[in-house]
Design a protein around this motif. Structure first.
Motif, PDB file in Angstrom:
ATOM      1  N   GLY A 173      73.319 -58.490 -15.098  1.00  0.00           N
ATOM      2  CA  GLY A 173      73.181 -57.991 -16.468  1.00  0.00           C
ATOM      3  C   GLY A 173      72.208 -56.838 -16.544  1.00  0.00           C
ATOM      4  O   GLY A 173      72.420 -55.877 -17.285  1.00  0.00           O
ATOM      5  N   PHE A 174      71.137 -56.889 -15.777  1.00  0.00           N
ATOM      6  CA  PHE A 174      70.153 -55.815 -15.749  1.00  0.00           C
ATOM      7  C   PHE A 174      70.789 -54.540 -15.209  1.00  0.00           C
ATOM      8  O   PHE A 174      70.602 -53.462 -15.779  1.00  0.00           O
ATOM      9  N   CYS A 188      69.698 -72.619 -10.985  1.00  0.00           N
ATOM     10  CA  CYS A 188      68.700 -71.556 -11.152  1.00  0.00           C
ATOM     11  C   CYS A 188      69.119 -70.309 -10.384  1.00  0.00           C
ATOM     12  O   CYS A 188      68.920 -69.188 -10.844  1.00  0.00           O
ATOM     13  N   ILE A 236      71.872 -68.532 -12.407  1.00  0.00           N
ATOM     14  CA  ILE A 236      71.302 -67.856 -13.573  1.00  0.00           C
ATOM     15  C   ILE A 236      70.565 -66.591 -13.148  1.00  0.00           C
ATOM     16  O   ILE A 236      70.669 -65.553 -13.800  1.00  0.00           O
ATOM     17  N   GLY A 237      69.841 -66.650 -12.050  1.00  0.00           N
ATOM     18  CA  GLY A 237      69.148 -65.466 -11.537  1.00  0.00           C
ATOM     19  C   GLY A 237      70.121 -64.350 -11.188  1.00  0.00           C
ATOM     20  O   GLY A 237      69.866 -63.186 -11.477  1.00  0.00           O
ATOM     21  N   GLY A 292      73.202 -53.133 -17.726  1.00  0.00           N
ATOM     22  CA  GLY A 292      72.449 -52.537 -18.825  1.00  0.00           C
ATOM     23  C   GLY A 292      71.946 -51.151 -18.486  1.00  0.00           C
ATOM     24  O   GLY A 292      72.010 -50.240 -19.308  1.00  0.00           O
ATOM     25  N   ILE A 347      73.086 -63.888 -12.498  1.00  0.00           N
ATOM     26  CA  ILE A 347      73.655 -63.370 -13.749  1.00  0.00           C
ATOM     27  C   ILE A 347      72.692 -62.384 -14.391  1.00  0.00           C
ATOM     28  O   ILE A 347      73.095 -61.320 -14.870  1.00  0.00           O
ATOM     29  N   PHE A 348      71.397 -62.715 -14.411  1.00  0.00           N
ATOM     30  CA  PHE A 348      70.431 -61.810 -15.016  1.00  0.00           C
ATOM     31  C   PHE A 348      70.294 -60.517 -14.223  1.00  0.00           C
ATOM     32  O   PHE A 348      70.148 -59.446 -14.798  1.00  0.00           O
ATOM     33  N   LYS A 349      70.375 -60.596 -12.895  1.00  0.00           N
ATOM     34  CA  LYS A 349      70.308 -59.376 -12.087  1.00  0.00           C
ATOM     35  C   LYS A 349      71.515 -58.493 -12.366  1.00  0.00           C
ATOM     36  O   LYS A 349      71.381 -57.274 -12.484  1.00  0.00           O
TER      37      LYS A 349
END
Length: 54
Positions: free
Chosen positions: A29-30, A19, A22-23, A33, A25-27
């Protein structure tokens, strides 16, 4: 009984670290972006300014 506790502990550590990954990776990616949107807007403004100079 000790084996079951050890298995549950190892399973919990694996799931919780997953977890966290994954957190992260999303940070990332944000952030990428946001940078991509800013670059795209700057590129569009630059192209429009090239056409309006003439």
């Amino acid at each position: 009984m000790k084996n079951i506790n050890l298995i549950l502990f190892v399973l919990a550590m694996t799931v919780l670290s997953g977890c966290s990954v994954i957190g992260g990776i999303f940070k990332a990616g944000f952030a990428v972006g946001i940078v991509a949107v800013i670059v795209l807007i700057a590129l569009i403004i630059w192209i429009i300014s090239m056409f309006t100079r003439r």
